[in-house]
Design a protein around this motif. Structure first.
Motif, mmCIF file in Angstrom:
data_model
loop_
_atom_site.group_PDB
_atom_site.id
_atom_site.type_symbol
_atom_site.label_atom_id
_atom_site.label_comp_id
_atom_site.label_asym_id
_atom_site.label_seq_id
_atom_site.Cartn_x
_atom_site.Cartn_y
_atom_site.Cartn_z
ATOM 1 N N GLU A 1 0.831 -1.192 0.000
ATOM 2 C CA GLU A 1 0.000 0.000 0.000
ATOM 3 C C GLU A 1 0.875 1.257 0.000
ATOM 4 O O GLU A 1 1.854 1.348 0.736
ATOM 5 N N VAL A 2 0.507 2.213 -0.850
ATOM 6 C CA VAL A 2 1.231 3.481 -0.927
ATOM 7 C C VAL A 2 0.230 4.622 -0.809
ATOM 8 O O VAL A 2 -0.779 4.646 -1.516
ATOM 9 N N GLU A 3 0.503 5.547 0.094
ATOM 10 C CA GLU A 3 -0.301 6.762 0.236
ATOM 11 C C GLU A 3 0.506 7.948 -0.267
ATOM 12 O O GLU A 3 1.736 7.911 -0.274
ATOM 13 N N HIS A 4 -0.189 9.006 -0.680
ATOM 14 C CA HIS A 4 0.543 10.195 -1.101
ATOM 15 C C HIS A 4 0.269 11.363 -0.160
ATOM 16 O O HIS A 4 -0.775 11.446 0.472
ATOM 17 N N TYR A 5 1.267 12.228 -0.083
ATOM 18 C CA TYR A 5 1.240 13.370 0.838
ATOM 19 C C TYR A 5 1.818 14.571 0.096
ATOM 20 O O TYR A 5 2.951 14.520 -0.402
ATOM 21 N N ILE A 6 1.047 15.634 -0.007
ATOM 22 C CA ILE A 6 1.481 16.831 -0.730
ATOM 23 C C ILE A 6 1.818 17.920 0.279
ATOM 24 O O ILE A 6 0.972 18.328 1.072
ATOM 25 N N THR A 7 3.065 18.378 0.240
ATOM 26 C CA THR A 7 3.513 19.350 1.222
ATOM 27 C C THR A 7 3.216 20.773 0.768
ATOM 28 O O THR A 7 2.950 21.026 -0.409
ATOM 29 N N GLU A 8 3.297 21.684 1.717
ATOM 30 C CA GLU A 8 3.148 23.102 1.414
ATOM 31 C C GLU A 8 4.531 23.711 1.267
ATOM 32 O O GLU A 8 5.260 23.876 2.229
ATOM 33 N N GLY A 9 4.928 24.031 0.053
ATOM 34 C CA GLY A 9 6.216 24.649 -0.171
ATOM 35 C C GLY A 9 7.370 23.668 -0.055
ATOM 36 O O GLY A 9 7.213 22.461 0.123
ATOM 37 N N TYR A 10 8.564 24.218 -0.161
ATOM 38 C CA TYR A 10 9.780 23.418 -0.266
ATOM 39 C C TYR A 10 10.289 22.969 1.097
ATOM 40 O O TYR A 10 10.663 21.810 1.287
ATOM 41 N N ALA A 11 10.321 23.883 2.050
ATOM 42 C CA ALA A 11 10.809 23.536 3.385
ATOM 43 C C ALA A 11 9.942 22.465 4.034
ATOM 44 O O ALA A 11 10.427 21.660 4.833
ATOM 45 N N GLY A 12 8.650 22.448 3.674
ATOM 46 C CA GLY A 12 7.737 21.475 4.258
ATOM 47 C C GLY A 12 8.123 20.041 3.957
ATOM 48 O O GLY A 12 7.880 19.136 4.769
ATOM 49 N N MET A 13 8.754 19.815 2.784
ATOM 50 C CA MET A 13 9.159 18.454 2.451
ATOM 51 C C MET A 13 10.324 18.002 3.312
ATOM 52 O O MET A 13 10.364 16.845 3.766
ATOM 53 N N VAL A 14 11.271 18.895 3.556
ATOM 54 C CA VAL A 14 12.399 18.539 4.415
ATOM 55 C C VAL A 14 11.891 18.200 5.812
ATOM 56 O O VAL A 14 12.302 17.208 6.422
ATOM 57 N N THR A 15 10.980 19.021 6.315
ATOM 58 C CA THR A 15 10.399 18.764 7.631
ATOM 59 C C THR A 15 9.661 17.434 7.658
ATOM 60 O O THR A 15 9.775 16.664 8.629
ATOM 61 N N ALA A 16 8.925 17.131 6.601
ATOM 62 C CA ALA A 16 8.171 15.878 6.534
ATOM 63 C C ALA A 16 9.108 14.673 6.560
ATOM 64 O O ALA A 16 8.799 13.638 7.165
ATOM 65 N N LEU A 17 10.262 14.795 5.910
ATOM 66 C CA LEU A 17 11.248 13.715 5.947
ATOM 67 C C LEU A 17 11.877 13.604 7.332
ATOM 68 O O LEU A 17 12.111 12.505 7.836
ATOM 69 N N GLN A 18 12.119 14.738 7.966
ATOM 70 C CA GLN A 18 12.727 14.733 9.297
ATOM 71 C C GLN A 18 11.809 14.117 10.344
ATOM 72 O O GLN A 18 12.260 13.419 11.253
ATOM 73 N N THR A 19 10.514 14.382 10.214
ATOM 74 C CA THR A 19 9.557 13.957 11.231
ATOM 75 C C THR A 19 8.922 12.607 10.935
ATOM 76 O O THR A 19 8.101 12.125 11.720
ATOM 77 N N GLY A 20 9.259 11.993 9.811
ATOM 78 C CA GLY A 20 8.711 10.686 9.480
ATOM 79 C C GLY A 20 7.332 10.720 8.866
ATOM 80 O O GLY A 20 6.695 9.673 8.724
ATOM 81 N N GLN A 21 6.846 11.897 8.469
ATOM 82 C CA GLN A 21 5.557 11.967 7.791
ATOM 83 C C GLN A 21 5.638 11.437 6.370
ATOM 84 O O GLN A 21 4.634 11.020 5.804
ATOM 85 N N VAL A 22 6.844 11.480 5.788
ATOM 86 C CA VAL A 22 7.061 11.046 4.415
ATOM 87 C C VAL A 22 8.197 10.029 4.390
ATOM 88 O O VAL A 22 9.228 10.224 5.042
ATOM 89 N N ASP A 23 8.000 8.938 3.637
ATOM 90 C CA ASP A 23 9.026 7.918 3.475
ATOM 91 C C ASP A 23 9.855 8.126 2.216
ATOM 92 O O ASP A 23 11.050 7.828 2.191
ATOM 93 N N VAL A 24 9.196 8.581 1.162
ATOM 94 C CA VAL A 24 9.853 8.821 -0.119
ATOM 95 C C VAL A 24 9.384 10.179 -0.625
ATOM 96 O O VAL A 24 8.188 10.488 -0.567
ATOM 97 N N ALA A 25 10.322 11.000 -1.120
ATOM 98 C CA ALA A 25 9.983 12.338 -1.587
ATOM 99 C C ALA A 25 10.287 12.467 -3.069
ATOM 100 O O ALA A 25 11.375 12.097 -3.524
ATOM 101 N N MET A 26 9.323 13.011 -3.827
ATOM 102 C CA MET A 26 9.489 13.240 -5.259
ATOM 103 C C MET A 26 9.501 14.737 -5.551
ATOM 104 O O MET A 26 9.043 15.546 -4.760
ATOM 105 N N GLY A 27 10.027 15.079 -6.729
ATOM 106 C CA GLY A 27 9.987 16.463 -7.179
ATOM 107 C C GLY A 27 10.944 17.378 -6.447
ATOM 108 O O GLY A 27 10.743 18.589 -6.405
ATOM 109 N N LEU A 28 12.019 16.819 -5.887
ATOM 110 C CA LEU A 28 12.955 17.616 -5.108
ATOM 111 C C LEU A 28 13.907 18.355 -6.035
ATOM 112 O O LEU A 28 14.812 17.763 -6.630
ATOM 113 N N GLY A 29 13.711 19.664 -6.168
ATOM 114 C CA GLY A 29 14.659 20.483 -6.908
ATOM 115 C C GLY A 29 16.020 20.411 -6.243
ATOM 116 O O GLY A 29 16.141 19.991 -5.085
ATOM 117 N N PRO A 30 17.089 20.822 -6.932
ATOM 118 C CA PRO A 30 18.439 20.556 -6.433
ATOM 119 C C PRO A 30 18.753 21.148 -5.072
ATOM 120 O O PRO A 30 19.484 20.528 -4.293
#
Length: 332
Positions: free
Chosen positions: A70-99
Motif C-alpha cells: 500500500e502506498v499513500e501520497h502526501y502533498i507538502t506546502e512549499g519546499y521547506a515542508g518536504m524537508v520537515t516531513a522527511l525529518q519527522t517521518g511523515q514522508v518515506d519517499v519524496a518526489m519532485g525535489l529540486g536541487p
C-alpha cells in the motif's frame, strides 16, 4: 524547435491523501520500513491542487503495484515542508525535489538520494527570465519559437535557439537596484537561488537587500504576475508559460523570455533515513520499473513531466549546495 528541458516546482496547499481519498493520519510516524505499514510518498506542489491530487494518486497506485504494498501520497506546502516531513517521518519517499531542497533533504534529514528526473534527454534545466516590457529587455527583435509542447511563444536575446545557459546576461544588466522581481519561493532553485545568484554575479546586487523580491508561491503564479502587469520582470523554470495557455491564451505573446540562468540539475527522488538499505534499493528498482512501463511512464510525465529516471548527478548537486550556501540562513 527548442529542445531545452524543464522542471516543475510551484505552489500548493497542505494535502495528505491516501488512495481512497481520505486524509492521511499525521499522527502516524510514517515508518515505511515496518511490514504492513503503508509507504508514504511525498510530492512538492507543482500545479493546480486538484490536478496534482489526481496525478499523485496515479503515481501512488503505480508504485503500489510494483512494490506489492500500500502506498499513500502526501502533498507538502512549499519546499521547506518536504524537508520537515522527511525529518519527522511523515514522508518515506519524496518526489519532485529540486536541487536545493534535494541537498537540504540529504544534509538536514539524512535522506538517501536514489534517482533524478530526465526530460527530453537531459538531466538539467534552466531558470528563464521573462518580461512584459520587451522594449527594455529585448536587445533584439522578439521572435517566435516552438516550445517542447508545440506552442508558439516569444523569445529574444537568443533564448529561442540556445540549448544551454547562461543566455542574455547583457539584458540582466538593465535591471536596476531596488527593482521588484517576481520570484517563485524562497526554497526554489530555479525560482530564486539560481537567478538571484546570477543577478549578484552580473550586477553585483546583494540578493537579500538590493532587490525587491516578491515571491509568487509557484512558477505559474510568477508568470501570471508579469502577464497581468503586476511586476515587469519575473522568473520561473523553462517554460512555465506552457501551463498557463489554457487560462491565458496569449501568455506566449504578452510574456517574453529574454534570459536564462546557467544549467541546473533536474529534480530527484529521495528516501527517508528510516528506510533500511534493502528496502531503499527495492523502492529504487520499483521506480525504474515503473518508468519503463507504459502506464508508469504516463503517470510520471503527468505529475512532473518526467520522461525518464537516471542515477543522481552528485557533482551537480554539490554545485547546487554551494549556491544555497551563499544565502546563509535564507537557505535553511
Amino acid at each position: 524547435m527548442r529542445t531545452k528541458t524543464k522542471s516543475a516546482f510551484a505552489l500548493g496547499s497542505v494535502l495528505a491523501l491516501g488512495l481512497s481519498g481520505c486524509v492521511a493520519d499525521e499522527s502516524d510516524d510514517g515508518d515505511g520500513g515496518d511490514d504492513g505499514e503503508p509507504l508514504v510518498l511525498g510530492f512538492l506542489p507543482s500545479q493546480d491542487d486538484d490536478q496534482l491530487v489526481e496525478d499523485a494518486t496515479a503515481i501512488a497506485e503505480q508504485l503500489s503495484e510494483h512494490l506489492d504494498r500500500e502506498v499513500e501520497h502526501y502533498i507538502t506546502e512549499g519546499y521547506a515542508g518536504m524537508v520537515t516531513a522527511l525529518q519527522t517521518g511523515q514522508v518515506d519517499v519524496a518526489m519532485g525535489l529540486g536541487p536545493v531542497v534535494f541537498t537540504q533533504a540529504i544534509d538536514q534529514a539524512d535522506a538517501e538520494p536514489i534517482l533524478q528526473a530526465e526530460r527530453f534527454g537531459s538531466d538539467t534545466y534552466v531558470t528563464q527570465w521573462f518580461t512584459d516590457d520587451p522594449d527594455t529587455y529585448c536587445l533584439d527583435e522578439p521572435v517566435e519559437g516552438e516550445t517542447d509542447q508545440g506552442y508558439e511563444m516569444l523569445y529574444c536575446n537568443g533564448t529561442d535557439e540556445a540549448e544551454d545557459g547562461p543566455v542574455g546576461e547583457e539584458a540582466l544588466e538593465l535591471i536596476e537596484e531596488g527593482q521588484t522581481i517576481s520570484f517563485v519561493d524562497e526554497g526554489s532553485a530555479s525560482g530564486y537561488f539560481y537567478p538571484a545568484t546570477q543577478l549578484r554575479e552580473v550586477n553585483g546586487f546583494d540578493p537579500l537587500n538590493d532587490i525587491d523580491a516578491q515571491f509568487a508561491g509557484g512558477h505559474p503564479q510568477s508568470v501570471q504576475n508579469v502577464y497581468e502587469g503586476e511586476i515587469s520582470v519575473g522568473v520561473s523554470f523553462d517554460d512555465a508559460r506552457e501551463g498557463m495557455v489554457e487560462e491565458f491564451e496569449d501568455v506566449g505573446d504578452e510574456v517574453v523570455v529574454f534570459a536564462w540562468s546557467e544549467n541546473i540539475p533536474n529534480d530527484g527522488i529521495a528516501v527517508s533515513s528510516e528506510i533500511d538499505e534493502e528496502e531503499t534499493e527495492t523502492i529504487k528498482t520499483a521506480f525504474e520499473d515503473m518508468a519503463a512501463s507504459e502506464e508508469g511512464a504516463e503517470a510520471l510525465f503527468d505529475v512532473y513531466e518526467i520522461d525518464g529516471l537516471v542515477d543522481v548527478d552528485t557533482e551537480g548537486l554539490e554545485a547546487a549546495r554551494e549556491v544555497a550556501a551563499d544565502f546563509g540562513d535564507e537557505a535553511e
